[in-house]
Scaffold this active site. Structure first.
Site, PDB file in Angstrom:
ATOM      1  N   GLY A  83     -25.351 -64.209 -22.733  1.00 52.18           N
ATOM      2  CA  GLY A  83     -26.738 -64.583 -22.460  1.00 52.18           C
ATOM      3  C   GLY A  83     -27.373 -65.582 -23.407  1.00 52.18           C
ATOM      4  O   GLY A  83     -28.279 -66.304 -23.021  1.00 52.18           O
ATOM      5  N   LYS A 100     -38.404 -56.786 -25.525  1.00 56.86           N
ATOM      6  CA  LYS A 100     -39.198 -55.878 -24.680  1.00 56.86           C
ATOM      7  C   LYS A 100     -39.574 -54.677 -25.552  1.00 56.86           C
ATOM      8  O   LYS A 100     -38.828 -53.685 -25.605  1.00 56.86           O
ATOM      9  CB  LYS A 100     -38.380 -55.408 -23.477  1.00 56.86           C
ATOM     10  N   GLU A 104     -29.682 -63.736 -30.293  1.00 56.80           N
ATOM     11  CA  GLU A 104     -29.578 -62.929 -29.066  1.00 56.80           C
ATOM     12  C   GLU A 104     -30.580 -63.480 -28.047  1.00 56.80           C
ATOM     13  O   GLU A 104     -31.614 -64.049 -28.414  1.00 56.80           O
ATOM     14  CB  GLU A 104     -29.872 -61.463 -29.441  1.00 56.80           C
ATOM     15  N   ASP A 105     -30.262 -63.306 -26.776  1.00 61.41           N
ATOM     16  CA  ASP A 105     -31.190 -63.782 -25.740  1.00 61.41           C
ATOM     17  C   ASP A 105     -32.372 -62.826 -25.577  1.00 61.41           C
ATOM     18  O   ASP A 105     -33.526 -63.231 -25.558  1.00 61.41           O
ATOM     19  CB  ASP A 105     -30.471 -64.008 -24.398  1.00 61.41           C
ATOM     20  N   ASP A 145     -33.596 -55.364 -25.327  1.00 60.99           N
ATOM     21  CA  ASP A 145     -34.175 -54.459 -24.338  1.00 60.99           C
ATOM     22  C   ASP A 145     -34.226 -53.061 -24.969  1.00 60.99           C
ATOM     23  O   ASP A 145     -35.155 -52.743 -25.694  1.00 60.99           O
ATOM     24  CB  ASP A 145     -33.269 -54.543 -23.098  1.00 60.99           C
TER      25      ASP A 145
HETATM   26  P1  IMP Z   1     -30.024 -53.778 -24.871  1.00 56.99           P
HETATM   27  O1  IMP Z   1     -28.742 -53.298 -25.484  1.00 56.99           O
HETATM   28  O2  IMP Z   1     -30.603 -52.745 -23.938  1.00 56.99           O
HETATM   29  O3  IMP Z   1     -31.025 -54.253 -25.903  1.00 56.99           O
HETATM   30  O4  IMP Z   1     -29.653 -54.979 -23.924  1.00 56.99           O
HETATM   31  C1  IMP Z   1     -29.430 -56.217 -24.396  1.00 56.99           C
HETATM   32  C2  IMP Z   1     -28.644 -57.048 -23.428  1.00 56.99           C
HETATM   33  O5  IMP Z   1     -28.911 -56.693 -22.061  1.00 56.99           O
HETATM   34  C3  IMP Z   1     -29.075 -58.490 -23.569  1.00 56.99           C
HETATM   35  O6  IMP Z   1     -28.235 -59.166 -24.465  1.00 56.99           O
HETATM   36  C4  IMP Z   1     -28.953 -59.027 -22.165  1.00 56.99           C
HETATM   37  O7  IMP Z   1     -27.671 -59.586 -21.975  1.00 56.99           O
HETATM   38  C5  IMP Z   1     -29.140 -57.840 -21.272  1.00 56.99           C
HETATM   39  N1  IMP Z   1     -30.527 -57.792 -20.731  1.00 56.99           N
HETATM   40  C6  IMP Z   1     -31.543 -57.002 -21.143  1.00 56.99           C
HETATM   41  N2  IMP Z   1     -32.658 -57.230 -20.433  1.00 56.99           N
HETATM   42  C7  IMP Z   1     -32.347 -58.208 -19.554  1.00 56.99           C
HETATM   43  C8  IMP Z   1     -33.111 -58.908 -18.552  1.00 56.99           C
HETATM   44  O8  IMP Z   1     -34.310 -58.700 -18.313  1.00 56.99           O
HETATM   45  N3  IMP Z   1     -32.427 -59.850 -17.850  1.00 56.99           N
HETATM   46  C9  IMP Z   1     -31.109 -60.148 -18.081  1.00 56.99           C
HETATM   47  N4  IMP Z   1     -30.370 -59.523 -19.005  1.00 56.99           N
HETATM   48  C10 IMP Z   1     -30.980 -58.564 -19.736  1.00 56.99           C
HETATM   49 MG    MG Z   2     -27.053 -60.742 -24.229  1.00 60.26          MG
END
Ligand code: IMP
Ligand code: MG
Length: 178
Positions: free
Chosen positions: A48, A134, A102-103, A106
């Protein structure tokens, strides 16, 4: 007119490319000031962050290196809650100043896993730079030094972010229309 369809979902424009780029330049300037003369190592999280990382790098004003890691944790529009490092680093980071790119953060589980993993190699420091955060979705406490935009819990695509593999090429960021 600005609504797009990816798989089963419709998306509308959320942030235009121009706004994203100008914020990315601000982040790169802040990093350039904070890390001047220290030759940090950027570690970008695939897939991402590839566009964000490229744009950040273009505005960094000091000599620096970049490496890429892959951590998979996300399937479709809902986080699986499981993180797993798929592709590791091939460079020793002991004693280095590291900046993770990081993109989007979440739940925070991906970045937390990666940070913990990198810390085992005893870098001098680890900073985190994420285009999007987020805050209401966070499941773990994460210190993020550089944040592009804080956003609500809506699913986003574009500027590198995908929905089941598609949408990464879109120049703007789009938000799912519920
Ligand atoms: P986390 O581990 O829940 O923080 O998720 C992080 C990863 O999930 C990011 O690096 C993204 O690749 C993906 N991700 C989280 N939210 C989104 C979104 O709204 N759109 C697309 N990819 C997302
Ligand atoms: Mg990512």
């Amino acid at each position: 007119m600005d609504t797009i369809q990816i798989h089963d979902k419709s998306f509308g424009i959320f942030l235009e490319e121009e706004k994203i780029i100008s914020r990315v330049k601000e982040l790169a300037q802040a990093i350039s000031i904070d890390f001047a003369g220290t030759q940090p190592l950027f570690i970008a999280v695939l897939n991402g962050s590839f566009i964000f990382a490229a744009d950040i790098m273009k505005s960094i004003s000091f000599p620096c290196e970049i490496q890429f890691v892959k951590v998979s944790s996300y399937h479709g529009a809902q986080s699986s809650g499981k993180v797993q490092q798929v592709l590791g680093l091939n460079q020793n980071i002991k004693g280095r100043k590291v900046i993770i790119i990081e993109d989007i953060i979440d739940s925070g589980l991906t970045i937390d896993f990666l940070r913990t993993d990198l810390l085992k190699q005893e870098p001098e420091s680890i900073s985190i730079c994420s285009l999007l955060l987020k805050p209401k979705a966070l499941k773990v406490k994460i210190d993020v030094q550089y944040i592009g935009f804080e956003v609500e819990n809506h699913f986003l695509v574009g500027y590198g972010l995908d929905y089941d593999g598609l949408g990464r090429n879109l120049r703007h960021l789009y938000r799912v229309i519920e």
